[in-house]
Design an enzyme around this catalytic site. Sequence first.
Site, PDB file in Angstrom:
ATOM      1  N   GLU A  22      -4.425   2.375  -4.495  1.00 49.35           N
ATOM      2  CA  GLU A  22      -2.986   2.458  -4.316  1.00 49.35           C
ATOM      3  C   GLU A  22      -2.441   1.150  -3.756  1.00 49.35           C
ATOM      4  OE1 GLU A  22      -4.814   4.389  -0.588  1.00 49.35           O
ATOM      5  OE2 GLU A  22      -5.309   4.107  -2.687  1.00 49.35           O
TER       6      GLU A  22
ATOM      7  N   ASP B 133       0.855  -1.184   0.000  1.00 51.84           N
ATOM      8  CA  ASP B 133       0.000   0.000   0.000  1.00 51.84           C
ATOM      9  C   ASP B 133       0.893   1.236   0.000  1.00 51.84           C
ATOM     10  OD1 ASP B 133      -3.041   0.933   0.801  1.00 51.84           O
ATOM     11  OD2 ASP B 133      -1.515   2.290   1.580  1.00 51.84           O
ATOM     12  N   ILE B 134       0.661   2.154  -0.932  1.00 48.18           N
ATOM     13  CA  ILE B 134       1.447   3.399  -0.976  1.00 48.18           C
ATOM     14  C   ILE B 134       0.995   4.300   0.172  1.00 48.18           C
ATOM     15  CG2 ILE B 134       1.994   5.468  -2.326  1.00 48.18           C
ATOM     16  CD1 ILE B 134       1.708   3.807  -4.840  1.00 48.18           C
TER      17      ILE B 134
END
Length: 533
Positions: free
Chosen positions: A457, A414-415
């Site tokens: 994301e 996950d960004i």
Amino acid sequence: MKILFMIILIFISINAQEIKDIKVQFSWKNQFQFAGFIIAKEKGFYKDLGLNVKLLEFDPNRKQIDMIKGGEIDFAVNRSSILIDKSKGQNIVALGAIFQHSPLVLLIKDNKNIEKIEQLENKKVMITTDAKFSASIIAMLNANGIELSQIKILKHSFNIEDLINDKTDAMASYISNEPIVLEEKNIAYKVFDPKVYGFDFYDDIIYTTSLFIKNNPNITKKFYEATIRGWNYAFENIPQTAELIYEKYNTQNKSLNSLIKEGKILKNYAYDKHGNIGTLDKDRLVKINDVYRLMGLVKKQNNIEEFIYKENSVKNSINLVISDKNLYIYILISVFVIFIIVLLIIYFVIKKKWLITSYVFEKEMKQKTKQLKEEVYIDALTNIKNRKAFDEKLAVMLNDYKRYKNIFSIIYIDIDNFKTINDNYGHKIGDEVLCNFCRLVETKLRSNDYFYRVGGEEFIILLPNTNIENGIKVSEKLLESTKEKIKIENKICVTISIGLCEVKDEDDVCTLYKRVDSLLYKSKTEGKDRVSY
């Protein structure tokens, strides 16, 4: 002198007759969402073109489509759902879309601990009762395995206090409205944006009837051009525009600061990739129409060429207007060109022995079919494989593990702070971060590894024949490479959080995904920029 006076009176009379009264109805109450129309009126852009425009707020007791069909209003502003009205036989034409991407999102308070759309099951969700107005949100839910029967639908109150006071767990909201109120109250929140999940709808489409355009072609063109001019001015002068709305059109009693924030947010949604406002893309409208068809709201494909105003800058759409005077010349030229083409075809078939065999035809059809199948599994933005491809591959790898003990590891990424990136730098920069991250990861993986985008994301990597120890090495390299290589404006480092696990004997698709998801959540809650395993 009398003759001169008469000429002046006639001139004034002629000009007076050129002023045309126009009524425009909005899809909601006055706010920055309609700033371009307000500016065009207040700055005289409409008046300069001979238009006296009256702007009308949304009327909850009247159907907009009935009003425009009955001639009570001349132009209206609404969502992509007007494609549904078009499919039902309404002869409406879209002049342009003010917002290239819909600001409609699903809003959730951060303290609800809802990190995935799947976690909305059995939760209270406040959306409009008419499915066509919530189509992008419903499609996003369905795409993530949530049917409407699996949530508790509440009638929309349009009151953000219901979300604040926990009367609902999620609320359909405009990203430029309710989130501003939450920020002013220091309430943390998160959004699920349909655009991120592939349901990229237009919003605030200006439309009218084909009959009105036919009877008033010049007025339609003038109105559209003045409106676009108004929008360009509004976004170039957001504080001044917000102040004008605050002083003269503030029926919702919004603060000046809220109107300014609204304008800044909406600016990110208005321009196409060429920097233009109002454009419509034929291919995107076809895809939106297909979503409505899958939901049962549209029975057949609309004639999109007919739906788009001819003066709009449309991709893949060419409008030719041929005068009667030149019609015969164009016909003769066309016949001559066709004749030459036929002669050339005959020449190549006979002299060069160009023969399309059934074998060649079948080969081309197989290639085309393969191409179409591949497109179903590819994420349009990042050009890597999508969630559907991941689900299918994971099932295959689990089956191989059960039968042959082919171990593998799964990395869930996950960004970090991606919403903040979008809010502070705009969705264009956010998209660049996603694409640059994908290109970076591809350089770090082996040829037999599998890489997928499974959410906005969120990404997953499947590592065949890889135990947890080697998975840790891969994960740590990705952490360092991301911080080093992915930067915003060459100074702000982007980081990622990772969950990592190795397949176990008792795993199935659900348990394996749940394990790696909880490990990712652990990384996020313990400070981010780390791997948990």
